[in-house]
Scaffold this active site. Sequence first.
Site: not given
Length: 311
Positions: A199, A212, A242
Amino acid sequence: MDGRGRFFYLASWMGMALALGLQVRRFPPQGLEVLLYGLFILLALWALSRGPKLAPRWLLHPVGAYLLFEMVRVGDSWPLVGFFSPALYLLAGLAYPPWSLGYLLGAFWGGVLVLAPLLLGRNLDFWPHFAVSQVLLVGLTFLLARFRELHGQIRFWREQALTDPLTGLPNRRALEMAMEREAARVERGEETFALILLDLDDFKRVNDTQGHQEGDRLLKEVAQYLVAHVRQGDLVGRWGGEEFAVLLPQTKGEEAAQVAERLRAGLARLGVTGSFGVAVYQGDLQDLFQKADGALYLAKSAGKDRVERGF
């Protein structure tokens, strides 16, 4: 084009050359016919030079004209043309999309060949068989086109269903299917496998501060790095958001932890930090997910940018 495709592509060209040789031997061309044969051979060679994708389109009309030419010149032996008429329909099917106007050109040339013996006043003993065979060939070719179209649609949706559109990596469903296959191999006696969950740290802040578009660029960069720095048989996928996953076949715990640490250090050199959780399959896939996820949560809570083990 794979190996089998190349083999059959070359076989079709060799078959065309052999058919020409047989025809010339059985019915030697005379006078102007020699020039027409030479022209057809030049057109065929030129089409060959255009490559497998374009050759069928450039060959369709020359082959149709050639078959009509042979039907005219061989007299009452014209039914021999029927052996090669399927090439017209297949060329049209390969050259044009299914159900397009171009796709009907094969049927057009078939109709020309069916009418030619009537207009030329040839012996019609075999004409009914020839005419019916052309109708069957057209119908079968259209059925083939329909199956080809459906196969393409199924393949497209299958790939869409198993691929993350942003990174191009396998998605979570694809990873789960791969782990099910690996579990089956372990049950057959092969070595166990490991799962790494990764992560990215503070990814939300990247989206909030830089937008973004920058976040998407970062995800693609991480995906490319992971794929480039694992073994050929390993599988990298996007687990969601993610979060990424790396499936390591035939890998024990310590080796998997070393891989995770190497990937963590490599991402840090790129200016990206991530938290890693590592687990090893021990007979239960749900348990594997929980241990890897628990190790990842521990890495997050312990300060991020670190590798924790769930074994």
